[in-house]
Design a protein around this motif. Structure first.
Motif, PDB file in Angstrom:
ATOM      1  N   TYR A  72      68.096   7.456  22.655  1.00 53.76           N
ATOM      2  CA  TYR A  72      69.472   7.724  23.048  1.00 53.76           C
ATOM      3  C   TYR A  72      70.090   8.779  22.146  1.00 53.76           C
ATOM      4  CZ  TYR A  72      69.356   3.235  25.552  1.00 53.76           C
ATOM      5  OH  TYR A  72      69.049   2.205  26.391  1.00 53.76           O
ATOM      6  N   TYR A  73      70.982   9.565  22.716  1.00 52.93           N
ATOM      7  CA  TYR A  73      71.883  10.415  21.940  1.00 52.93           C
ATOM      8  C   TYR A  73      73.178   9.634  21.863  1.00 52.93           C
ATOM      9  CZ  TYR A  73      74.826  14.368  20.637  1.00 52.93           C
ATOM     10  OH  TYR A  73      75.706  15.202  19.995  1.00 52.93           O
ATOM     11  N   GLU A  74      73.629   9.333  20.649  1.00 51.56           N
ATOM     12  CA  GLU A  74      74.793   8.471  20.443  1.00 51.56           C
ATOM     13  C   GLU A  74      75.810   9.198  19.574  1.00 51.56           C
ATOM     14  OE1 GLU A  74      74.702   3.942  19.284  1.00 51.56           O
ATOM     15  OE2 GLU A  74      74.638   5.141  17.446  1.00 51.56           O
ATOM     16  N   ALA A  75      77.085   9.018  19.876  1.00 51.09           N
ATOM     17  CA  ALA A  75      78.133   9.660  19.078  1.00 51.09           C
ATOM     18  C   ALA A  75      79.455   8.946  19.294  1.00 51.09           C
ATOM     19  CB  ALA A  75      78.272  11.135  19.460  1.00 51.09           C
ATOM     20  N   GLY A  76      80.329   9.124  18.335  1.00 52.21           N
ATOM     21  CA  GLY A  76      81.698   8.657  18.505  1.00 52.21           C
ATOM     22  C   GLY A  76      82.411   9.595  19.469  1.00 52.21           C
ATOM     23  N   ILE A  77      83.228   9.037  20.333  1.00 46.08           N
ATOM     24  CA  ILE A  77      83.917   9.850  21.338  1.00 46.08           C
ATOM     25  C   ILE A  77      85.405   9.521  21.329  1.00 46.08           C
ATOM     26  CG2 ILE A  77      81.916  10.102  22.842  1.00 46.08           C
ATOM     27  CD1 ILE A  77      83.081   7.838  24.567  1.00 46.08           C
ATOM     28  N   THR A  78      86.164  10.397  21.942  1.00 44.34           N
ATOM     29  CA  THR A  78      87.598  10.156  22.108  1.00 44.34           C
ATOM     30  C   THR A  78      87.934  10.262  23.587  1.00 44.34           C
ATOM     31  OG1 THR A  78      88.042  12.498  21.749  1.00 44.34           O
ATOM     32  CG2 THR A  78      88.199  11.055  19.829  1.00 44.34           C
ATOM     33  N   GLY A  79      88.871   9.471  24.017  1.00 43.43           N
ATOM     34  CA  GLY A  79      89.334   9.563  25.396  1.00 43.43           C
ATOM     35  C   GLY A  79      88.515   8.786  26.398  1.00 43.43           C
ATOM     36  N   GLY A 113      77.898   2.045  26.111  1.00 41.45           N
ATOM     37  CA  GLY A 113      78.789   2.212  24.975  1.00 41.45           C
ATOM     38  C   GLY A 113      80.135   1.572  25.200  1.00 41.45           C
ATOM     39  N   SER A 114      81.081   2.019  24.397  1.00 45.24           N
ATOM     40  CA  SER A 114      82.454   1.512  24.477  1.00 45.24           C
ATOM     41  C   SER A 114      83.381   2.713  24.587  1.00 45.24           C
ATOM     42  CB  SER A 114      82.772   0.694  23.217  1.00 45.24           C
ATOM     43  OG  SER A 114      82.790   1.551  22.086  1.00 45.24           O
ATOM     44  N   SER A 115      84.670   2.480  24.436  1.00 47.74           N
ATOM     45  CA  SER A 115      85.608   3.598  24.527  1.00 47.74           C
ATOM     46  C   SER A 115      85.575   4.466  23.270  1.00 47.74           C
ATOM     47  CB  SER A 115      87.021   3.076  24.776  1.00 47.74           C
ATOM     48  OG  SER A 115      87.397   2.184  23.751  1.00 47.74           O
ATOM     49  N   PHE A 116      84.872   4.021  22.222  1.00 44.53           N
ATOM     50  CA  PHE A 116      84.824   4.800  20.981  1.00 44.53           C
ATOM     51  C   PHE A 116      83.436   5.325  20.643  1.00 44.53           C
ATOM     52  CE2 PHE A 116      88.274   1.680  20.474  1.00 44.53           C
ATOM     53  CZ  PHE A 116      89.333   2.570  20.441  1.00 44.53           C
ATOM     54  N   VAL A 117      82.385   4.698  21.171  1.00 44.61           N
ATOM     55  CA  VAL A 117      81.006   5.134  20.921  1.00 44.61           C
ATOM     56  C   VAL A 117      80.275   5.128  22.251  1.00 44.61           C
ATOM     57  CG1 VAL A 117      78.829   4.595  19.768  1.00 44.61           C
ATOM     58  CG2 VAL A 117      80.987   4.174  18.584  1.00 44.61           C
ATOM     59  N   ASP A 118      79.541   6.188  22.527  1.00 48.55           N
ATOM     60  CA  ASP A 118      78.776   6.269  23.761  1.00 48.55           C
ATOM     61  C   ASP A 118      77.348   6.656  23.412  1.00 48.55           C
ATOM     62  OD1 ASP A 118      78.691   6.041  26.609  1.00 48.55           O
ATOM     63  OD2 ASP A 118      78.523   8.213  26.729  1.00 48.55           O
ATOM     64  N   ALA A 119      76.408   6.255  24.236  1.00 46.95           N
ATOM     65  CA  ALA A 119      75.002   6.599  24.044  1.00 46.95           C
ATOM     66  C   ALA A 119      74.399   6.950  25.393  1.00 46.95           C
ATOM     67  CB  ALA A 119      74.254   5.435  23.419  1.00 46.95           C
ATOM     68  N   ARG A 120      73.705   8.077  25.437  1.00 47.24           N
ATOM     69  CA  ARG A 120      73.079   8.559  26.662  1.00 47.24           C
ATOM     70  C   ARG A 120      71.564   8.594  26.459  1.00 47.24           C
ATOM     71  NH1 ARG A 120      74.514   9.668  31.806  1.00 47.24           N
ATOM     72  NH2 ARG A 120      76.545  10.213  30.995  1.00 47.24           N
ATOM     73  N   ALA A 121      70.806   7.876  27.302  1.00 47.49           N
ATOM     74  CA  ALA A 121      69.343   7.911  27.232  1.00 47.49           C
ATOM     75  C   ALA A 121      68.870   9.285  27.686  1.00 47.49           C
ATOM     76  CB  ALA A 121      68.754   6.824  28.117  1.00 47.49           C
ATOM     77  N   PHE A 122      67.951   9.890  26.892  1.00 50.38           N
ATOM     78  CA  PHE A 122      67.478  11.202  27.311  1.00 50.38           C
ATOM     79  C   PHE A 122      65.985  11.418  27.102  1.00 50.38           C
ATOM     80  CE2 PHE A 122      68.284  11.906  22.895  1.00 50.38           C
ATOM     81  CZ  PHE A 122      67.635  13.072  22.480  1.00 50.38           C
ATOM     82  N   GLN A 143      78.506  19.526  23.942  1.00 46.56           N
ATOM     83  CA  GLN A 143      79.205  18.502  24.715  1.00 46.56           C
ATOM     84  C   GLN A 143      80.570  19.027  25.167  1.00 46.56           C
ATOM     85  OE1 GLN A 143      78.054  15.350  25.542  1.00 46.56           O
ATOM     86  NE2 GLN A 143      76.110  16.022  24.683  1.00 46.56           N
ATOM     87  N   PRO A 144      80.995  18.633  26.376  1.00 42.10           N
ATOM     88  CA  PRO A 144      82.317  19.047  26.832  1.00 42.10           C
ATOM     89  C   PRO A 144      83.430  18.273  26.126  1.00 42.10           C
ATOM     90  CG  PRO A 144      81.280  17.645  28.455  1.00 42.10           C
ATOM     91  CD  PRO A 144      80.256  17.886  27.374  1.00 42.10           C
ATOM     92  N   ILE A 145      83.067  17.294  25.309  1.00 38.19           N
ATOM     93  CA  ILE A 145      84.053  16.507  24.571  1.00 38.19           C
ATOM     94  C   ILE A 145      83.686  16.535  23.093  1.00 38.19           C
ATOM     95  CG2 ILE A 145      84.556  14.937  26.484  1.00 38.19           C
ATOM     96  CD1 ILE A 145      82.723  12.908  25.051  1.00 38.19           C
ATOM     97  N   VAL A 146      84.558  16.067  22.254  1.00 35.59           N
ATOM     98  CA  VAL A 146      84.271  15.992  20.826  1.00 35.59           C
ATOM     99  C   VAL A 146      83.341  14.809  20.585  1.00 35.59           C
ATOM    100  CG1 VAL A 146      85.254  15.622  18.553  1.00 35.59           C
ATOM    101  CG2 VAL A 146      86.481  17.008  20.234  1.00 35.59           C
ATOM    102  N   ALA A 147      82.174  15.086  20.006  1.00 38.64           N
ATOM    103  CA  ALA A 147      81.201  14.043  19.677  1.00 38.64           C
ATOM    104  C   ALA A 147      81.144  13.927  18.166  1.00 38.64           C
ATOM    105  CB  ALA A 147      79.837  14.394  20.259  1.00 38.64           C
ATOM    106  N   ASN A 148      81.704  12.850  17.623  1.00 39.76           N
ATOM    107  CA  ASN A 148      81.745  12.647  16.178  1.00 39.76           C
ATOM    108  C   ASN A 148      80.485  11.965  15.680  1.00 39.76           C
ATOM    109  OD1 ASN A 148      84.467  13.597  16.057  1.00 39.76           O
ATOM    110  ND2 ASN A 148      85.117  11.608  16.836  1.00 39.76           N
ATOM    111  N   ALA A 149      79.961  12.437  14.549  1.00 39.00           N
ATOM    112  CA  ALA A 149      78.778  11.850  13.900  1.00 39.00           C
ATOM    113  C   ALA A 149      77.638  11.628  14.892  1.00 39.00           C
ATOM    114  CB  ALA A 149      79.154  10.548  13.194  1.00 39.00           C
ATOM    115  N   PRO A 150      77.132  12.689  15.527  1.00 38.32           N
ATOM    116  CA  PRO A 150      76.049  12.507  16.498  1.00 38.32           C
ATOM    117  C   PRO A 150      74.774  12.011  15.815  1.00 38.32           C
ATOM    118  CG  PRO A 150      76.389  14.830  16.079  1.00 38.32           C
ATOM    119  CD  PRO A 150      77.479  14.099  15.363  1.00 38.32           C
TER     120      PRO A 150
END
Length: 192
Positions: A72-79, A113-122, A143-150
């Motif tokens: 998975y590619y995992e990162a903190g997200i916003t929104g 994931g949740s509203s703060f962390v998402d993970a995409r299998a790749f 990423q089209p969004i801000v991905a924190n601490a990928p």
């Protein structure tokens, strides 16, 4: 003699056993469904294995059991917007002899994931032997969004477990509904 007694005397032994056997079969299906749910649900908690989290860019030495893993590619997200596939991120997993394991593209479009962390299998990888492995991640995903601490993280495949859980739940529910109708009929027969 009442009509019911005449009909009962004329009934074959197989007909008299049909309702009790149906109740036993439905009770068995209910028990089997509940056992499958109980055994399968905990396996879904290992969708992502925390000890394998590797920053992007970065590397980490991990202990892996033999088997198939999803990367998975995992990162903190916003929104609350999910991550896209991480184009531009490369992953390499090496054996202690510094041989790279073959990585394959993930066939589906699964993310969790949740509203703060998402993970995409790749990606997926098949580990032939249990042992120590080196995970290396490099690059940057556009990423089209801000991905924190990928980071990349390995997890166990969940598709089969989800299907088993849904199938077992449906089987248990249908058996329960059937028992709700069959038990009163059996109880009524026993009272006669």
């Amino acid at each position: 003699m009442g009509e019911r007694q005449v009909a009962r005397r004329g009934a074959s032994p197989g007909t008299r056993l049909a309702l009790p056997l149906t109740v036993l079969l439905m009770a068995g299906c209910l028990a089997a469904g509940l056992i499958l749910v109980k055994r399968t649900a905990p396996k879904l908690h290992n969708a992502r294995i925390g000890a394998t989290r590797t920053p992007v860019p970065g590397s980490r030495k991990v202990r892996l059991d033999a088997g198939k893993y999803v990367i998975y590619y995992e990162a903190g997200i916003t929104g609350g917007i999910g991550l896209a596939r991480p184009h531009g991120v490369t992953v390499r997993i090496e054996t202690p002899a510094r041989r790279a394991l073959a990585l394959h593209p993930y066939a589906g479009n699964f993310h969790t994931g949740s509203s703060f962390v998402d993970a995409r299998a790749f990606l997926t990888v098949q580990v032939a032997r249990s042992g120590s492995y080196q995970i290396m991640a490099a690059g940057k995903s556009s990423q089209p969004i801000v991905a924190n601490a990928p980071r990349v993280v390995l997890g166990t495949p969940t598709g089969g477990n989800v299907l088993r859980l849904v199938g077992a739940s449906v089987m248990a529910l249908l058996a329960f509904i059937a028992l709700c109708f069959a038990l009163p009929a059996l109880w009524g027969r026993l009272g006669d």
